[in-house]
Design a protein around this motif. Sequence first.
Motif, PDB file in Angstrom:
ATOM      1  N   THR A  31      -0.677  -6.919   2.986  1.00  0.00           N
ATOM      2  CA  THR A  31      -1.504  -5.725   2.911  1.00  0.00           C
ATOM      3  C   THR A  31      -0.795  -4.683   2.049  1.00  0.00           C
ATOM      4  O   THR A  31       0.364  -4.348   2.304  1.00  0.00           O
ATOM      5  CB  THR A  31      -1.753  -5.155   4.318  1.00  0.00           C
ATOM      6  OG1 THR A  31      -2.430  -6.139   5.114  1.00  0.00           O
ATOM      7  CG2 THR A  31      -2.602  -3.898   4.238  1.00  0.00           C
ATOM      8  N   HIS A  33      -0.521  -0.922   0.167  1.00  0.00           N
ATOM      9  CA  HIS A  33      -0.870   0.501   0.192  1.00  0.00           C
ATOM     10  C   HIS A  33      -0.423   1.132  -1.130  1.00  0.00           C
ATOM     11  O   HIS A  33       0.571   0.709  -1.725  1.00  0.00           O
ATOM     12  CB  HIS A  33      -0.187   1.204   1.366  1.00  0.00           C
ATOM     13  CG  HIS A  33      -0.313   0.493   2.674  1.00  0.00           C
ATOM     14  ND1 HIS A  33      -1.546   0.209   3.238  1.00  0.00           N
ATOM     15  CD2 HIS A  33       0.622   0.006   3.526  1.00  0.00           C
ATOM     16  CE1 HIS A  33      -1.362  -0.428   4.389  1.00  0.00           C
ATOM     17  NE2 HIS A  33      -0.054  -0.566   4.585  1.00  0.00           N
ATOM     18  N   TYR A  48      -5.269   2.388   1.058  1.00  0.00           N
ATOM     19  CA  TYR A  48      -4.542   1.653   2.087  1.00  0.00           C
ATOM     20  C   TYR A  48      -5.275   0.358   2.422  1.00  0.00           C
ATOM     21  O   TYR A  48      -6.468   0.212   2.136  1.00  0.00           O
ATOM     22  CB  TYR A  48      -4.333   2.519   3.338  1.00  0.00           C
ATOM     23  CG  TYR A  48      -5.604   2.844   4.102  1.00  0.00           C
ATOM     24  CD1 TYR A  48      -6.431   3.902   3.715  1.00  0.00           C
ATOM     25  CD2 TYR A  48      -5.966   2.106   5.231  1.00  0.00           C
ATOM     26  CE1 TYR A  48      -7.577   4.208   4.409  1.00  0.00           C
ATOM     27  CE2 TYR A  48      -7.128   2.403   5.927  1.00  0.00           C
ATOM     28  CZ  TYR A  48      -7.925   3.454   5.518  1.00  0.00           C
ATOM     29  OH  TYR A  48      -9.073   3.763   6.208  1.00  0.00           O
ATOM     30  N   ASP A  49      -4.542  -0.547   3.022  1.00  0.00           N
ATOM     31  CA  ASP A  49      -5.121  -1.845   3.396  1.00  0.00           C
ATOM     32  C   ASP A  49      -5.846  -2.490   2.209  1.00  0.00           C
ATOM     33  O   ASP A  49      -6.994  -2.934   2.333  1.00  0.00           O
ATOM     34  CB  ASP A  49      -6.064  -1.688   4.582  1.00  0.00           C
ATOM     35  CG  ASP A  49      -5.345  -1.320   5.869  1.00  0.00           C
ATOM     36  OD1 ASP A  49      -6.018  -1.071   6.881  1.00  0.00           O
ATOM     37  OD2 ASP A  49      -4.106  -1.279   5.859  1.00  0.00           O
TER      38      ASP A  49
END
Lengths: 110, 120
Positions: A31, A33, A48-49
Amino acid sequence: SYVLTQPPSVSVAPGQTARITCGGDNIGTKTVHWYQQMPGQAPVLVVYDDSDRPSGIPERFSGSNSGNTATLTISRVEAGDEADYYCQVWDSSSDHPNVVFGGGTKLTVL
Amino acid sequence: QVQLQASGPGPVKPSQTLSLTCTVSGGSVSSGAYYWSWIRQHPGKGLEWMGNIYYSGSTSYRPSLKRRLSISVDTSKNQFSLRLSSVTAADTAVYYCATTGQWGDPFDIWGQGTMVTVSS
């Protein structure tokens, strides 16, 4: 240890689209960011994500992540977007969990 | 909304211990909702995560700093702190405190940063 690779600089004319890449081994399984840092200021989270935007971040900012490359895309670039941009992941692949930042990309608006 | 304010001593001499404090407002360091981190940025360089602490006292440190770094929480003052021993000029940097919701989450709240210069 896990390494994230960003181009040192990206230049784009106002109104065009800027794409800032972040390379890492199978980064698509992690993941990602993204942060924007203006000179003399603390970083600000912009994506994000992989592809979500925090409240208050313009829709012009978007992200994607697949394979060995994550990408921050800034559409309709404005002079105020000129800043340093950093990608970041959490690396739990070793016995010592770690936070990894890319080296940063300076976005210049021509 | 949680806000963070980093503070420190300014100049530090080589071989001394650097101590920084981050004061938390709008939230509690005792909350299980956050991990509290320190991140630094050498002059003209990128961001480097140093370590974090959970309200329980559990810590994680960057492997390269583990021998010199200690992060702690002071619930009575609603602060968390950094101690970095045996500093050298290579520790000259802007130090940021930041927080994440859970392990894996982004750093969505940052303090303003405090510049630390290591010089004799």
